[in-house]
Design a protein around this motif. Structure first.
Motif, PDB file in Angstrom:
ATOM      1  N   ASN A 145      -0.411  12.119  -7.601  1.00 37.36           N
ATOM      2  CA  ASN A 145      -1.050  12.703  -6.244  1.00 37.36           C
ATOM      3  C   ASN A 145      -0.330  13.274  -5.392  1.00 37.36           C
ATOM      4  N   THR A 146       0.942  12.908  -5.500  1.00 37.00           N
ATOM      5  CA  THR A 146       1.748  13.752  -4.244  1.00 37.00           C
ATOM      6  C   THR A 146       1.927  15.206  -4.689  1.00 37.00           C
ATOM      7  N   SER A 147       1.352  15.666  -5.909  1.00 43.42           N
ATOM      8  CA  SER A 147       1.525  16.979  -6.055  1.00 43.42           C
ATOM      9  C   SER A 147       0.326  17.892  -5.503  1.00 43.42           C
ATOM     10  N   ASN A 148      -0.400  16.974  -4.929  1.00 41.12           N
ATOM     11  CA  ASN A 148      -2.204  17.461  -4.468  1.00 41.12           C
ATOM     12  C   ASN A 148      -2.149  17.437  -3.040  1.00 41.12           C
ATOM     13  N   PRO A 149      -2.175  18.533  -2.422  1.00 35.53           N
ATOM     14  CA  PRO A 149      -2.163  18.679  -1.018  1.00 35.53           C
ATOM     15  C   PRO A 149      -3.649  18.298  -0.370  1.00 35.53           C
ATOM     16  N   TYR A 150      -4.650  18.373  -1.136  1.00 31.95           N
ATOM     17  CA  TYR A 150      -5.989  17.914  -0.936  1.00 31.95           C
ATOM     18  C   TYR A 150      -6.047  16.493  -0.405  1.00 31.95           C
ATOM     19  N   VAL A 151      -5.368  15.510  -1.382  1.00 30.63           N
ATOM     20  CA  VAL A 151      -5.427  14.390  -1.113  1.00 30.63           C
ATOM     21  C   VAL A 151      -4.335  13.894  -0.135  1.00 30.63           C
ATOM     22  N   LEU A 152      -3.397  14.712   0.029  1.00 32.15           N
ATOM     23  CA  LEU A 152      -2.234  14.306   0.941  1.00 32.15           C
ATOM     24  C   LEU A 152      -2.892  14.482   2.290  1.00 32.15           C
ATOM     25  N   ILE A 153      -3.242  15.844   2.576  1.00 36.08           N
ATOM     26  CA  ILE A 153      -3.843  16.150   3.659  1.00 36.08           C
ATOM     27  C   ILE A 153      -5.042  15.062   4.117  1.00 36.08           C
ATOM     28  N   GLY A 154      -5.852  14.789   3.009  1.00 35.56           N
ATOM     29  CA  GLY A 154      -7.093  13.815   3.311  1.00 35.56           C
ATOM     30  C   GLY A 154      -6.568  12.367   3.689  1.00 35.56           C
TER      31      GLY A 154
ATOM     32  N   ALA B 172       0.935  -0.981  -0.032  1.00 35.95           N
ATOM     33  CA  ALA B 172      -0.028   0.133  -0.087  1.00 35.95           C
ATOM     34  C   ALA B 172       1.013   1.120  -0.083  1.00 35.95           C
ATOM     35  N   SER B 173       0.820   2.016  -1.061  1.00 37.94           N
ATOM     36  CA  SER B 173       1.764   3.024  -1.364  1.00 37.94           C
ATOM     37  C   SER B 173       1.328   4.318  -1.962  1.00 37.94           C
ATOM     38  N   ILE B 174       1.665   5.234  -0.963  1.00 34.06           N
ATOM     39  CA  ILE B 174       1.338   6.758  -1.322  1.00 34.06           C
ATOM     40  C   ILE B 174       2.756   7.260  -2.279  1.00 34.06           C
ATOM     41  N   THR B 175       2.595   7.180  -3.537  1.00 36.92           N
ATOM     42  CA  THR B 175       3.468   7.428  -4.373  1.00 36.92           C
ATOM     43  C   THR B 175       3.409   8.099  -5.450  1.00 36.92           C
ATOM     44  N   SER B 176       4.404   8.284  -6.323  1.00 36.49           N
ATOM     45  CA  SER B 176       4.413   9.009  -7.742  1.00 36.49           C
ATOM     46  C   SER B 176       3.938  10.129  -7.913  1.00 36.49           C
ATOM     47  N   CYS B 177       4.234  10.949  -8.970  1.00 37.65           N
ATOM     48  CA  CYS B 177       3.738  12.221  -8.872  1.00 37.65           C
ATOM     49  C   CYS B 177       2.438  12.601  -9.222  1.00 37.65           C
TER      50      CYS B 177
ATOM     51  N   ALA C 132      -1.426 -11.839  -5.294  1.00 36.16           N
ATOM     52  CA  ALA C 132      -1.417 -10.849  -4.217  1.00 36.16           C
ATOM     53  C   ALA C 132      -1.720  -9.501  -4.725  1.00 36.16           C
ATOM     54  N   THR C 133      -2.058  -8.663  -3.961  1.00 33.72           N
ATOM     55  CA  THR C 133      -2.597  -7.147  -4.780  1.00 33.72           C
ATOM     56  C   THR C 133      -1.598  -6.097  -4.047  1.00 33.72           C
ATOM     57  N   ALA C 134      -1.678  -4.941  -4.762  1.00 34.92           N
ATOM     58  CA  ALA C 134      -0.921  -3.671  -4.477  1.00 34.92           C
ATOM     59  C   ALA C 134      -1.977  -2.560  -4.791  1.00 34.92           C
ATOM     60  N   VAL C 135      -2.121  -1.805  -3.780  1.00 36.90           N
ATOM     61  CA  VAL C 135      -2.900  -0.540  -4.086  1.00 36.90           C
ATOM     62  C   VAL C 135      -1.822   0.656  -3.744  1.00 36.90           C
ATOM     63  N   LEU C 136      -1.798   1.594  -4.842  1.00 31.53           N
ATOM     64  CA  LEU C 136      -0.815   2.589  -4.888  1.00 31.53           C
ATOM     65  C   LEU C 136      -1.626   3.730  -5.600  1.00 31.53           C
ATOM     66  N   SER C 137      -1.097   4.941  -5.022  1.00 32.69           N
ATOM     67  CA  SER C 137      -1.691   6.241  -5.543  1.00 32.69           C
ATOM     68  C   SER C 137      -0.959   6.671  -6.896  1.00 32.69           C
TER      69      SER C 137
ATOM     70  N   SER D 274      -6.717   6.982  -4.706  1.00 31.04           N
ATOM     71  CA  SER D 274      -6.374   8.088  -3.968  1.00 31.04           C
ATOM     72  C   SER D 274      -5.536   7.740  -2.880  1.00 31.04           C
ATOM     73  N   PRO D 275      -4.713   8.501  -2.207  1.00 24.18           N
ATOM     74  CA  PRO D 275      -3.944   8.361  -1.078  1.00 24.18           C
ATOM     75  C   PRO D 275      -4.940   8.095   0.119  1.00 24.18           C
ATOM     76  N   PRO D 276      -6.028   8.704   0.584  1.00 25.86           N
ATOM     77  CA  PRO D 276      -6.722   8.181   1.445  1.00 25.86           C
ATOM     78  C   PRO D 276      -7.493   6.761   1.402  1.00 25.86           C
ATOM     79  N   LEU D 277      -7.722   6.263   0.243  1.00 27.83           N
ATOM     80  CA  LEU D 277      -7.994   4.998   0.079  1.00 27.83           C
ATOM     81  C   LEU D 277      -6.895   4.027   0.083  1.00 27.83           C
ATOM     82  N   VAL D 278      -5.643   4.604  -0.242  1.00 31.35           N
ATOM     83  CA  VAL D 278      -4.512   3.687   0.066  1.00 31.35           C
ATOM     84  C   VAL D 278      -4.248   3.384   1.609  1.00 31.35           C
ATOM     85  N   VAL D 279      -4.652   4.302   2.308  1.00 31.61           N
ATOM     86  CA  VAL D 279      -4.374   4.466   3.735  1.00 31.61           C
ATOM     87  C   VAL D 279      -5.575   3.118   4.133  1.00 31.61           C
ATOM     88  N   ALA D 280      -6.789   3.523   3.718  1.00 27.29           N
ATOM     89  CA  ALA D 280      -7.752   2.509   4.183  1.00 27.29           C
ATOM     90  C   ALA D 280      -7.589   1.119   3.722  1.00 27.29           C
TER      91      ALA D 280
END
Length: 895
Positions: A439-448, A432-437, A528-533, A553-559
């Motif tokens: 979404n990580t340019s986007n403070p709304y989904v990172l703050i989320g 489960a990875s919050i990665t790549s360009c 096996a599965t991976a979930v990534l933003s 989305s990053p919030p769903l990656v956390v979920a």
């Protein structure tokens, strides 16, 4: 830097005053007043290209008729595929693609000496920025020391490459390197490098303003389209030509208008929006086209969300996904620390040249789509392609169907993990990875994502123990605002510690899974599965242990990290049990839009951007400690397994050759639809049993130091062996075999590399057959370079993705497309045929239809007509020279 402008026969050069000073510019309204055409309703994206024609009109590479063609485009309903010569203002590179580009420049310096020319002639003629962002791997995660540990390993693995890049920074003019640990090239570009309107002195010493444009050696260069900067990904080969002063040969594109209305609903994110946009545009068909977003919905779309949509232009197949200049553009430029005089110039220039999106913005488009953002629902995409859109409500049921239809494996198989108190089964989320360009340019989904982590932590949830979690922000500014909001501590608590600033999981730098988990997956043959933003989820890309990959989305990656399983409906079933013994649902931990917006407003500040970009090229003490020489040419270390002098220019003659017919070719591979550049030129890890692995083992490189294909792109010996070596590629010449295998000249199964070498030794040319969208995916020059070095003379497919077709031509490999409904299947191809292609000698024209003779194993023959996808006159010259770099080198040597 000096920009050379044309002679402006229509007298379109005007003066513009903004921000306290006057500059020259080339006026589109003046061109219209001069009678060159009606340009008023051209889309802003196309006006950027038109301005380029005005500025460089010289009667030779750009003519008045080229300018008039843009007026005809509007009159003809948004189409007029005239060939034009376009000159971008600058070039952006990341290190995976940048290293081989600098290797080629260094090799060209050696090569021009062989042609009795001067090495000093080989320099970028336009500004080039290379951001080292693709080399960090996630070796350590889930601990406070993960970031430093991964950085230390990055330097250990890549010091040879970094020495070489630092030499290049010293040796070449117009070439800057952004050091490791700074951020992803696209985010650094968006937040710092891009200016929206560029200025430079011309050859007369006058300051000239013009639109900021670029090409980049990463397909997601398009992210900066969100800032009204026209840019797209090209192969390293095409980028090198642009760096060396060659115009980009292109056809005036069609422009698809995508109208956005309404506003996003509570509980939805920019990722949900972009995944829907990808699905719609893929269905519409936008390959080789510009997409421009317009409509009143843009008034409700922050620039970070626009950049998220623009980033994924390669996923929807377009050349670019452009957003015109408007008030939000200016707000973002101000927030990210751009100079006030520059912001004033951007506004004045856009309004003066008809590139401003006001209330009356109403261009002509080739075709249009419409999306009401109020209809967007939470979604993911997978398990194999970005356009495989899934509303979150359908995700669980869809995975069950994929198990049966795609993976052909039973549900319910469980395998105990050695030394652990849990079992694995198909569908378990192991990455489960919050990665790549994206979404990580986007403070709304990172703050989320941070708020989801905060609420989950408060209720007593954390990641499941089998999930490898990671947070790889696109820039240091992200850490600045996450820390300011106190959210990094919450992310740490559920396993999302900082692992590095760079492209990680999405490019295959996910690092190894826990060995016991990897062994359990193999033992049970589990999916096996991976979930990534991220933006890419092709087979074999994320991890060799993972078969199903989902973009979210990053919030769903956390979920999904909290749930640990794709076999859970996050919309109705609990993610886990809280510390009070009660079930915790997604709705319990999902933040409101207001909560997110309030924190973004409080923590994402101009001061944060100014602080983090104050000394962006300096680097950390490790980078400052890299020592290099000041030599004009590179002293290629013979023992290096990272950097080698490629063979392209050895023994090169001063004059070009001619294009020859292809006679008696054998089939090296018979491939299906959507063969991506990941399949052709892998970027991830590889084993010692592969041709590339054997090469390194023979040179005493331990397996632990193999690094990745991407990191070794500066060594053609590794990359040749890695071409067509993806573990999931399927060569239809073989039954039920996955991986880079084929039949050699003797008919026995062998690696594609070994077969290619055997054919070359016998002087036998080879061809590749493919299906639809051959070469989709990342802009990997090695997908074409490797193909050429394996001796392949032609690739015959049903259709090509834009960048890879161009790259093949740039390496002298001729792409062909089937015609008349023919396919490899309708022709009954098995791979044991002999292929000859005629009509290439003499006066070959772009897009010619030529005969292809196929001789089957039983001696019968069939002649079909195929289209030669050498699309332009200049591309014919490139192939005659043996490739675009040979063309440039001979040109510079003769100058």
């Amino acid at each position: 830097m000096t920009v050379t402008v044309g002679h402006d026969s229509a007298k379109t050069r005007q003066t513009l005053t903004a921000g306290g000073k006057s500059v020259a510019y080339y006026s589109i309204p003046a061109a219209q007043a001069a009678g060159l055409g009606d340009f008023a309703r051209l889309p802003a994206a196309l006006k950027v290209v038109l301005e380029n024609m005005l500025r460089f009109e010289d009667g030779k590479t750009v003519t008045v008729d080229d300018i008039r063609a843009f007026g005809d485009w509007a009159k003809m309903g948004g189409q007029n595929p005239r060939e034009i010569a376009y000159r971008p203002a600058r070039v952006l590179m990341q290190d995976f693609t940048g290293v081989p580009a600098v290797v080629d420049l260094a090799a060209m310096r050696d090569g021009i000496l062989g042609l009795k020319g001067s090495a000093a002639k080989i320099n970028p003629l336009v500004p080039v920025d290379l951001v080292i962002d693709h080399s960090v791997m996630i070796d350590e995660f889930g601990t406070p020391r993960a970031f430093q540990a991964n950085v230390d390993r990055e330097y250990e693995r890549n010091m040879e490459r970094y020495v070489f890049l630092k030499w290049g920074q010293n040796a070449f003019d117009n070439f800057r390197v952004v050091p490791p640990g700074t951020g992803i090239c696209h985010q650094v570009n968006l937040e710092y490098l891009a200016q929206t309107v560029w200025t430079d002195k011309d050859q007369h010493g006058d300051e000239v303003a013009y639109p900021d444009t670029l090409v980049g050696t990463d397909s997601h260069t398009t992210m900066v389209n969100g800032l009204a900067v026209l840019g797209w990904g090209v192969g390293g080969i095409e980028a090198e030509a642009a760096m060396l002063g060659q115009p980009v040969s292109m056809l005036i594109p069609e422009v698809v208008g995508f109208k956005l209305t309404g506003a996003m609903r509570e509980g939805t994110t920019a990722t949900d929006l972009v995944l829907k946009v990808v699905q719609m545009l893929r269905k519409h068909g936008v390959v080789n086209k510009f997409v421009e977003f317009y409509g009143e919905g843009l008034d409700n779309l922050p620039l970070a969300d626009r950049a998220t949509i623009a980033n994924m232009a390669p996923e929807y197949g377009a050349t670019c996904g452009f957003f015109p200049v408007d008030d939000e553009t200016l707000r973002y430029l101000r927030q990210t620390g751009r100079d006030e005089a520059r912001i004033a110039l951007v506004e004045a220039y856009a309004k003066a040249n008809g590139m401003w999106r006001g209330a009356d913005y109403d261009p002509v488009y080739t075709s249009t789509l419409h999306l009401d953002m109020g209809e967007i629902v939470p979604a993911i995409s997978g398990p194999k392609r970005p356009q495989d859109y899934l509303p979150l409500t359908d995700a669980k049921a869809s995975f069950a169907k994929e198990m049966e239809a795609t993976f052909k494996r039973p549900m319910g198989v469980e395998v105990a993990v050695k030394g652990e108190d849990y079992k694995l089964s198909s569908g378990k989320v192991v990455i489960a990875s919050i990665t790549s360009c994206t979404n990580t340019s986007n403070p709304y989904v990172l703050i989320g994502a941070g708020l989801v982590a905060r609420k989950a932590r408060a209720l007593g949830l954390t990641r499941k123990p089998w999930v490898k979690t990671s947070l790889a922000p696109g820039s240091q500014v992200v850490s600045e605002y996450l820390n300011a909001a106190g959210l990094q501590e919450d992310l740490d608590a559920v396993g999302f510690n900082l692992v590095g600033y760079g492209c990680t999981t999405c490019i295959g730098n996910s690092g190894p899974l826990q060995p016991e988990i990897s062994a359990a997956i193999a033992e049970g043959d589990l999916v096996a599965t991976a979930v990534l933003s991220g933006n890419r989820n092709f087979e074999g890309r994320i991890s060799p242990d993972v078969r199903a990959n989902y973009l979210a989305s990053p919030p769903l990656v956390v979920a999904y990290a909290l749930a640990g399983d794709m076999n859970i409906d996050l919309t109705t079933e609990p993610l886990g049990t809280g510390k009070d013994g009660q079930p915790v649902y997604l709705r319990d931990i999902w933040p409101t839009n207001k909560e997110i917006a309030d924190l973004v407003h409080a923590t994402v500040t101009r001061e944060a951007f100014l602080k983090k970009y104050a000394d962006v090229f300096k680097g950390d003490p490790k980078w400052q400690g890299v020592k290099v020489t000041d030599a004009e040419t590179y002293d290629w270390p013979a023992t290096s397994t990272y950097i080698q002098n490629p063979p392209y220019f050895r023994g090169m003659s001063k004059t070009p050759g001619t294009i020859k017919n292809i006679t008696g070719a054998r089939v090296l591979a018979l491939l299906g639809d959507m063969i991506t550049t990941d399949h052709i030129s892998p970027a991830g890890s590889f084993k010692p049993t592969t041709p590339a692995g054997k090469y390194l083992v023979e040179r005493q490189v331990p397996v632990s130091e193999f690094n990745s294909y991407g990191a070794r792109r500066g060594n053609h010996e590794v990359m040749m062996r890695g071409t067509f070596a993806n573990i999931r590629i399927k060569n239809e010449m073989l039954d039920a075999v996955e991986g880079g295998y084929t039949k050699g000249p003797d008919g026995a199964q062998t690696s594609i590399y070994d077969a290619a070498m055997a054919y070359m030794e016998q002087g036998i040319p080879t061809v590749i057959f493919g299906g639809i969208e051959y070469g989709a995916g990342s802009s990997r020059d090695w997908a074409a370079k490797g193909t050429a070095l394996l001796g392949v003379k032609a690739v015959i497919a049903e259709s090509f993705e834009r960048i890879h077709r161009s790259n093949l031509v740039g390496m002298g490999v001729i792409p062909f497309e089937f015609t008349n409904g023919d396919t490899r299947k309708s022709l009954g191809l098995k791979g044991d045929e002999v292929v000859s292609i005629e009509g290439l000698e003499g006066d070959l024209k772009p897009l010619s239809i030529v005969p292809c003779h196929i001789t089957y194993a039983d001696g019968t023959t069939k002649t079909i007509q195929i289209k030669c996808r050498i699309d332009t006159e200049i591309e014919i010259e490139y192939v005659e020279h043996g490739g675009v770099l040979h063309y440039v080198l001979r040109d510079l040597a003769a100058a």
